[in-house]
Motif scaffolding. Sequence first.
Motif, PDB file in Angstrom:
ATOM      1  N   GLU A 125       0.600  -1.348   0.103  1.00 48.49           N
ATOM      2  CA  GLU A 125       0.102   0.048   0.016  1.00 48.49           C
ATOM      3  C   GLU A 125       1.035   1.343  -0.008  1.00 48.49           C
ATOM      4  O   GLU A 125       0.746   2.133  -0.799  1.00 48.49           O
ATOM      5  CB  GLU A 125      -0.918  -0.068   1.374  1.00 48.49           C
ATOM      6  CG  GLU A 125      -1.935  -1.012   1.305  1.00 48.49           C
ATOM      7  CD  GLU A 125      -3.161  -0.760   2.185  1.00 48.49           C
ATOM      8  OE1 GLU A 125      -3.786   0.209   2.158  1.00 48.49           O
ATOM      9  OE2 GLU A 125      -3.207  -1.534   3.277  1.00 48.49           O
ATOM     10  N   LEU A 126       1.941   1.210   1.027  1.00 42.91           N
ATOM     11  CA  LEU A 126       2.596   2.434   0.785  1.00 42.91           C
ATOM     12  C   LEU A 126       3.629   2.594  -0.423  1.00 42.91           C
ATOM     13  O   LEU A 126       3.617   3.890  -0.688  1.00 42.91           O
ATOM     14  CB  LEU A 126       3.752   2.267   2.022  1.00 42.91           C
ATOM     15  CG  LEU A 126       3.244   2.391   3.426  1.00 42.91           C
ATOM     16  CD1 LEU A 126       4.254   2.032   4.469  1.00 42.91           C
ATOM     17  CD2 LEU A 126       2.501   3.667   3.925  1.00 42.91           C
ATOM     18  N   LEU A 127       3.854   1.826  -0.857  1.00 45.89           N
ATOM     19  CA  LEU A 127       4.663   1.810  -2.250  1.00 45.89           C
ATOM     20  C   LEU A 127       3.867   2.381  -3.427  1.00 45.89           C
ATOM     21  O   LEU A 127       4.039   2.910  -4.286  1.00 45.89           O
ATOM     22  CB  LEU A 127       5.193   0.540  -2.488  1.00 45.89           C
ATOM     23  CG  LEU A 127       6.629  -0.029  -1.874  1.00 45.89           C
ATOM     24  CD1 LEU A 127       7.490  -1.174  -2.461  1.00 45.89           C
ATOM     25  CD2 LEU A 127       7.511   1.251  -1.673  1.00 45.89           C
ATOM     26  N   ASN A 128       2.496   1.969  -3.335  1.00 48.46           N
ATOM     27  CA  ASN A 128       1.752   2.397  -4.173  1.00 48.46           C
ATOM     28  C   ASN A 128       1.409   3.758  -4.140  1.00 48.46           C
ATOM     29  O   ASN A 128       1.300   4.544  -5.193  1.00 48.46           O
ATOM     30  CB  ASN A 128       0.370   1.526  -4.373  1.00 48.46           C
ATOM     31  CG  ASN A 128       0.429   0.183  -5.125  1.00 48.46           C
ATOM     32  OD1 ASN A 128       1.031   0.196  -6.239  1.00 48.46           O
ATOM     33  ND2 ASN A 128      -0.546  -0.813  -4.706  1.00 48.46           N
ATOM     34  N   VAL A 129       1.077   4.326  -2.913  1.00 47.31           N
ATOM     35  CA  VAL A 129       0.963   5.950  -2.911  1.00 47.31           C
ATOM     36  C   VAL A 129       2.158   6.408  -3.400  1.00 47.31           C
ATOM     37  O   VAL A 129       2.417   7.462  -4.150  1.00 47.31           O
ATOM     38  CB  VAL A 129       0.804   5.926  -1.263  1.00 47.31           C
ATOM     39  CG1 VAL A 129       0.681   7.458  -0.965  1.00 47.31           C
ATOM     40  CG2 VAL A 129      -0.563   5.319  -0.951  1.00 47.31           C
ATOM     41  N   LEU A 130       3.567   6.035  -2.923  1.00 48.52           N
ATOM     42  CA  LEU A 130       4.547   6.512  -3.358  1.00 48.52           C
ATOM     43  C   LEU A 130       4.614   6.918  -4.712  1.00 48.52           C
ATOM     44  O   LEU A 130       5.401   7.609  -5.363  1.00 48.52           O
ATOM     45  CB  LEU A 130       6.002   5.732  -2.613  1.00 48.52           C
ATOM     46  CG  LEU A 130       7.406   6.219  -2.886  1.00 48.52           C
ATOM     47  CD1 LEU A 130       7.498   7.818  -2.453  1.00 48.52           C
ATOM     48  CD2 LEU A 130       8.422   5.473  -2.343  1.00 48.52           C
ATOM     49  N   LYS A 131       4.709   5.841  -5.303  1.00 49.85           N
ATOM     50  CA  LYS A 131       4.597   5.430  -6.685  1.00 49.85           C
ATOM     51  C   LYS A 131       3.878   6.577  -7.550  1.00 49.85           C
ATOM     52  O   LYS A 131       4.252   7.162  -8.636  1.00 49.85           O
ATOM     53  CB  LYS A 131       4.162   3.927  -7.354  1.00 49.85           C
ATOM     54  CG  LYS A 131       4.386   3.738  -8.904  1.00 49.85           C
ATOM     55  CD  LYS A 131       4.014   2.323  -9.044  1.00 49.85           C
ATOM     56  CE  LYS A 131       4.269   2.036 -10.617  1.00 49.85           C
ATOM     57  NZ  LYS A 131       3.915   1.155 -11.010  1.00 49.85           N
ATOM     58  N   GLN A 132       2.387   6.694  -6.901  1.00 53.21           N
ATOM     59  CA  GLN A 132       1.703   7.615  -7.858  1.00 53.21           C
ATOM     60  C   GLN A 132       1.938   9.126  -7.653  1.00 53.21           C
ATOM     61  O   GLN A 132       1.894   9.788  -8.601  1.00 53.21           O
ATOM     62  CB  GLN A 132       0.015   7.170  -7.230  1.00 53.21           C
ATOM     63  CG  GLN A 132      -0.293   6.099  -7.621  1.00 53.21           C
ATOM     64  CD  GLN A 132      -1.630   5.839  -6.631  1.00 53.21           C
ATOM     65  OE1 GLN A 132      -2.242   6.541  -5.855  1.00 53.21           O
ATOM     66  NE2 GLN A 132      -2.204   4.470  -6.788  1.00 53.21           N
ATOM     67  N   ASN A 133       2.407   9.549  -6.378  1.00 54.36           N
ATOM     68  CA  ASN A 133       2.719  10.847  -6.078  1.00 54.36           C
ATOM     69  C   ASN A 133       3.661  10.712  -4.718  1.00 54.36           C
ATOM     70  O   ASN A 133       2.938  10.446  -3.680  1.00 54.36           O
ATOM     71  CB  ASN A 133       1.561  11.891  -5.918  1.00 54.36           C
ATOM     72  CG  ASN A 133       2.069  13.230  -5.825  1.00 54.36           C
ATOM     73  OD1 ASN A 133       3.174  13.323  -5.881  1.00 54.36           O
ATOM     74  ND2 ASN A 133       1.068  13.951  -5.759  1.00 54.36           N
ATOM     75  N   PRO A 134       5.074  11.015  -4.600  1.00 53.09           N
ATOM     76  CA  PRO A 134       5.764  11.090  -3.514  1.00 53.09           C
ATOM     77  C   PRO A 134       5.306  12.122  -2.498  1.00 53.09           C
ATOM     78  O   PRO A 134       5.505  11.802  -1.436  1.00 53.09           O
ATOM     79  CB  PRO A 134       6.992  11.442  -4.017  1.00 53.09           C
ATOM     80  CG  PRO A 134       6.975  11.072  -5.455  1.00 53.09           C
ATOM     81  CD  PRO A 134       5.967  11.249  -6.042  1.00 53.09           C
ATOM     82  N   VAL A 135       4.692  13.086  -2.844  1.00 56.83           N
ATOM     83  CA  VAL A 135       3.969  14.113  -1.914  1.00 56.83           C
ATOM     84  C   VAL A 135       2.843  13.365  -1.253  1.00 56.83           C
ATOM     85  O   VAL A 135       2.961  13.687   0.192  1.00 56.83           O
ATOM     86  CB  VAL A 135       3.551  15.430  -2.474  1.00 56.83           C
ATOM     87  CG1 VAL A 135       2.914  16.435  -1.502  1.00 56.83           C
ATOM     88  CG2 VAL A 135       4.737  16.097  -3.295  1.00 56.83           C
ATOM     89  N   ASP A 136       2.141  12.418  -1.723  1.00 55.68           N
ATOM     90  CA  ASP A 136       1.046  12.032  -0.986  1.00 55.68           C
ATOM     91  C   ASP A 136       1.455  10.985   0.272  1.00 55.68           C
ATOM     92  O   ASP A 136       0.557  10.661   1.163  1.00 55.68           O
ATOM     93  CB  ASP A 136       0.259  11.156  -2.063  1.00 55.68           C
ATOM     94  CG  ASP A 136      -0.529  12.103  -2.933  1.00 55.68           C
ATOM     95  OD1 ASP A 136      -0.573  13.379  -2.589  1.00 55.68           O
ATOM     96  OD2 ASP A 136      -1.122  11.817  -3.859  1.00 55.68           O
ATOM     97  N   ILE A 137       2.720  10.467   0.097  1.00 53.85           N
ATOM     98  CA  ILE A 137       3.266   9.612   1.225  1.00 53.85           C
ATOM     99  C   ILE A 137       3.677  10.327   2.409  1.00 53.85           C
ATOM    100  O   ILE A 137       3.708   9.632   3.491  1.00 53.85           O
ATOM    101  CB  ILE A 137       4.539   8.768   0.487  1.00 53.85           C
ATOM    102  CG1 ILE A 137       4.502   7.559   1.322  1.00 53.85           C
ATOM    103  CG2 ILE A 137       5.792   9.661   0.575  1.00 53.85           C
ATOM    104  CD1 ILE A 137       3.597   6.596   1.455  1.00 53.85           C
ATOM    105  N   GLU A 138       4.030  11.736   2.290  1.00 58.10           N
ATOM    106  CA  GLU A 138       4.454  12.362   3.663  1.00 58.10           C
ATOM    107  C   GLU A 138       3.701  12.341   4.502  1.00 58.10           C
ATOM    108  O   GLU A 138       3.910  12.125   5.965  1.00 58.10           O
ATOM    109  CB  GLU A 138       4.790  13.917   3.072  1.00 58.10           C
ATOM    110  CG  GLU A 138       6.207  13.964   2.270  1.00 58.10           C
ATOM    111  CD  GLU A 138       6.283  15.299   1.935  1.00 58.10           C
ATOM    112  OE1 GLU A 138       5.829  16.337   2.653  1.00 58.10           O
ATOM    113  OE2 GLU A 138       7.242  15.598   0.987  1.00 58.10           O
ATOM    114  N   PRO A 139       2.148  12.537   4.622  1.00 64.15           N
ATOM    115  CA  PRO A 139       1.349  12.555   5.855  1.00 64.15           C
ATOM    116  C   PRO A 139       1.535  11.227   6.672  1.00 64.15           C
ATOM    117  O   PRO A 139       1.281  11.061   7.621  1.00 64.15           O
ATOM    118  CB  PRO A 139      -0.069  12.879   5.219  1.00 64.15           C
ATOM    119  CG  PRO A 139       0.053  13.526   3.975  1.00 64.15           C
ATOM    120  CD  PRO A 139       1.626  12.838   3.537  1.00 64.15           C
ATOM    121  N   HIS A 140       1.471   9.920   6.048  1.00 61.21           N
ATOM    122  CA  HIS A 140       1.485   8.669   6.296  1.00 61.21           C
ATOM    123  C   HIS A 140       2.812   8.476   7.174  1.00 61.21           C
ATOM    124  O   HIS A 140       3.165   7.904   8.224  1.00 61.21           O
ATOM    125  CB  HIS A 140       1.441   7.598   5.153  1.00 61.21           C
ATOM    126  CG  HIS A 140       0.375   7.871   4.574  1.00 61.21           C
ATOM    127  ND1 HIS A 140      -0.980   7.349   5.086  1.00 61.21           N
ATOM    128  CD2 HIS A 140      -0.046   8.032   3.250  1.00 61.21           C
ATOM    129  CE1 HIS A 140      -1.951   7.501   4.303  1.00 61.21           C
ATOM    130  NE2 HIS A 140      -1.541   8.308   3.184  1.00 61.21           N
TER     131      HIS A 140
END
Length: 288
Positions: free
Chosen positions: A86-101
Amino acid sequence: MNAILGLTVTMVMVFGGYMLAGGKLEIILHSLPFEMMMIGGAATGAFLASNDMTTIKHTGGDVMAAFRGAKWKKTDYQDLLCLMHELLNVLKQNPVDIEPHIEAPQDSEIFKKYPKILKDHDAIEMICDTIRSMIMNFDNVHQVEELLQKHLESLLEENLHGAHALSRIADALPALGIVAAVLGVIKTMASIDKPPEVLGGMIGGALVGTFLGVFLAYGVVGPFAARVKSIRTEEHFFYSMIGEVLVSNLHKNPVNICVEVARRHAPARVRPSFDEMEQAIKGLKQAA
């Protein structure tokens, strides 16, 4: 369970064989409290003197772990791989979106799905710190990989402190048993004018110290130290899998490949099958 079974078998075989050979437990039971006080007390004192409070507390937890077994079960390894997917999918789509997590994992809807992992400080720290490093140095693959490797090495060394402390105590116990035996001989020599049957009992009591030191070292503490080392080493594979996923991702592999590489790194006893992981990942996609 294995620790209790092993201790039981050891006790039964040693003392059962002694009694079947005609030995009497009275002399051992009579001397046991005093010898245990000397040997156990000296071992405890040496343990306290040679370790800091963190290691002492860690060793206490390690002894309990020897009875409970490894912390991470097969379902936990599967949950970890799902979390990383799940985390890598978020990171792949947009690195900015992973920051809150990664900045507030306790508030992350992804991390909240896996409460046991979320409670483990080492796992969360490794995941968040490494992903943060990946974002900061995204073009420097080798630097991030080196930081991750050093983190893993440091974590393993720290988790083995308890096993090393127990091993040192096991090494010292035979010598402490000899100390107790020598004190018993000194006591016997002070009563050299007693009848032979009395002296025989006193010498036998002195030898109980030697017996206890060797027995505790090789029959109890030594095996416990080996058991703790085995458990902590197995548990380390859980953290290594985090590294496997992230390093594979750094080399631009697809997310499914990253997860599969890590899955094969898991110990066979707790490794999820390919079909189990495929079904778990399909469940994530359906839930999304």
